[in-house]
Design an enzyme around this catalytic site. Structure first.
Site, PDB file in Angstrom:
ATOM      1  N   ALA A 132       0.830  -1.193   0.000  1.00  0.00           N
ATOM      2  CA  ALA A 132       0.000   0.000   0.000  1.00  0.00           C
ATOM      3  C   ALA A 132       0.875   1.257   0.000  1.00  0.00           C
ATOM      4  O   ALA A 132       2.090   1.181   0.233  1.00  0.00           O
ATOM      5  CB  ALA A 132      -0.918  -0.008   1.208  1.00  0.00           C
ATOM      6  N   GLN A 158       1.441   3.680   2.046  1.00  0.00           N
ATOM      7  CA  GLN A 158       2.243   3.884   3.248  1.00  0.00           C
ATOM      8  C   GLN A 158       2.785   2.544   3.782  1.00  0.00           C
ATOM      9  O   GLN A 158       2.823   2.313   4.987  1.00  0.00           O
ATOM     10  CB  GLN A 158       1.416   4.590   4.316  1.00  0.00           C
ATOM     11  CG  GLN A 158       1.265   6.081   4.082  1.00  0.00           C
ATOM     12  CD  GLN A 158       2.571   6.839   4.275  1.00  0.00           C
ATOM     13  OE1 GLN A 158       3.451   6.433   5.031  1.00  0.00           O
ATOM     14  NE2 GLN A 158       2.709   7.942   3.564  1.00  0.00           N
ATOM     15  N   SER A 159       3.254   1.701   2.889  1.00  0.00           N
ATOM     16  CA  SER A 159       3.723   0.360   3.262  1.00  0.00           C
ATOM     17  C   SER A 159       4.992   0.403   4.111  1.00  0.00           C
ATOM     18  O   SER A 159       6.029   0.911   3.679  1.00  0.00           O
ATOM     19  CB  SER A 159       3.986  -0.459   1.993  1.00  0.00           C
ATOM     20  OG  SER A 159       4.660  -1.652   2.295  1.00  0.00           O
ATOM     21  N   ASN A 160       4.915  -0.176   5.308  1.00  0.00           N
ATOM     22  CA  ASN A 160       6.116  -0.357   6.133  1.00  0.00           C
ATOM     23  C   ASN A 160       7.072  -1.344   5.474  1.00  0.00           C
ATOM     24  O   ASN A 160       8.293  -1.209   5.547  1.00  0.00           O
ATOM     25  CB  ASN A 160       5.729  -0.885   7.517  1.00  0.00           C
ATOM     26  CG  ASN A 160       4.891   0.090   8.310  1.00  0.00           C
ATOM     27  OD1 ASN A 160       5.153   1.278   8.311  1.00  0.00           O
ATOM     28  ND2 ASN A 160       3.872  -0.420   8.988  1.00  0.00           N
ATOM     29  N   ALA A 195       7.484  -1.920   2.252  1.00  0.00           N
ATOM     30  CA  ALA A 195       8.194  -1.294   1.136  1.00  0.00           C
ATOM     31  C   ALA A 195       9.364  -0.458   1.650  1.00  0.00           C
ATOM     32  O   ALA A 195      10.475  -0.506   1.105  1.00  0.00           O
ATOM     33  CB  ALA A 195       7.228  -0.426   0.328  1.00  0.00           C
TER      34      ALA A 195
END
Length: 334
Positions: A73, A75-77, A79
């Site tokens: 997503a 705001q992916s942690n 990523a």
């Protein structure tokens, strides 16, 4: 079960702390609450994905990858930690970011984890909702290969049998900490999404015959789907470890009553959990994973799910830097 048989690079600050939360326990008037601080893994503000990346990036290195790709997503942690791991190891990183919330706020689209993705040198492409993102990921990896680069694709959340080994290792680490501290733990609770954290934990706990129930608080999928995803991955992880069948279907338990309006969209109880942890224990939760897990923990304590004599460990999956992408959700005085 010998994790030393699997390639691994050291990226995390381990072991992460195991700490009591006396003020939160007092405020809730329920069980004795402890926290496993996997927000303190160290890599680019920390988080649970770093444990998975120790095994995934080792596999990428063995395949002589030049670039790693993953998806998540906006705001992916995951990523953000993948971009950081790639920077640490001198590899390129390309991220596919999916809009799962519809938020158009500038802080959501440019701040928080997105800012850190950029600072770590990752390239990004943005996708709308409703796509098969792992299929999009593989297509992007094939484009890299067609252009002559050795590409390694990491599924969303790092959740495959390789990544889940990181949480088998966490189960081993926790049991050692419990033993060293003389703690008899009755329950472990955490946020569950892409399934790798819960699958690795339940596999490790069952392989050690730990006898501690594990509860995942879902952040996206309905309960039946979440439990099925976790169980399938736990089975595959156990096979890889050489202990097939160690996890039974009944060992996989998720409560998905705290998803709220949808993935990545905080509900009122999500925001309450952030406020309560911050004001009682100076611990920051993220609105996507850890705060929804904490909201479930808080509500279940209030409903008497855990007794006053119980000892409950909450595993903090990290992601607090993502709060910068959610400023619009908080009433901050001017």
């Amino acid at each position: 079960m010998n994790l030393a048989l699997f390639p691994r690079v050291r990226l995390a600050h381990l072991p992460t702390p195991l700490e009591p939360l006396p003020r939160l326990s007092e405020a809730l008037g329920g069980p004795e609450i402890w926290i496993k601080r996997d927000d303190c893994t160290g890599l680019s503000t920390g988080g649970n994905k770093t444990r998975k990346l120790e095994f995934l990036m080792a596999e990428a290195q063995r395949q002589d990858a030049e670039v790693v790709l993953t998806q998540g997503a906006t705001q992916s942690n995951h990523a953000r930690q993948t971009a950081a791991a790639a920077a640490r190891m001198g590899m390129g990183c390309h991220i596919l970011l999916e809009d799962r919330t519809g938020y158009a706020h500038d802080d959501y689209r440019r701040n928080g984890n997105v800012l850190l993705d950029h600072l770590h040198g990752a390239t990004m492409e943005h996708h709308g909702p409703g796509l098969d993102m792992n299929a999009e990921l593989e297509a992007a990896a094939e484009r890299e290969r067609a252009e002559g680069r050795r590409a390694y694709a990491i599924p969303g959340g790092g959740s495959n049998p390789t990544g889940a080994l990181g949480y088998v290792n966490c189960a081993l680490e926790m049991m050692g900490q419990f033993a060293a501290a003389g703690l008899a733990v009755d329950h472990i609770v955490h946020a569950t999404g892409s399934a790798g954290t819960q699958a690795g934990l339940v596999t490790g706990l069952k392989a050690m015959n730990a006898g501690i129930p594990l509860l995942g608080i879902g952040v996206r999928a309905p309960r039946a789907k979440q439990e099925a995803n976790v169980f399938a991955l736990a089975q595959a992880t156990a096979e890889r470890l050489g202990c097939p069948g160690v996890v039974a279907r009944a060992d996989v338990v998720a409560n998905c009553d705290y998803v709220g309006p949808g993935y990545g969209i905080p509900a009122e109880d999500t925001l309450e959990a952030i406020d309560l942890f911050a004001k009682t224990e100076a611990i920051l939760l993220d609105p996507v994973y850890s705060a929804k897990g904490a909201a479930g923990l808080i509500d279940l304590i209030r409903k008497g799910r855990f007794g006053k004599g119980d000892r409950v460990v909450f595993l903090h999956t990290g992601g607090a830097f993502g709060l910068a992408g959610y400023a619009h959700c908080f009433d901050v005085p001017g």
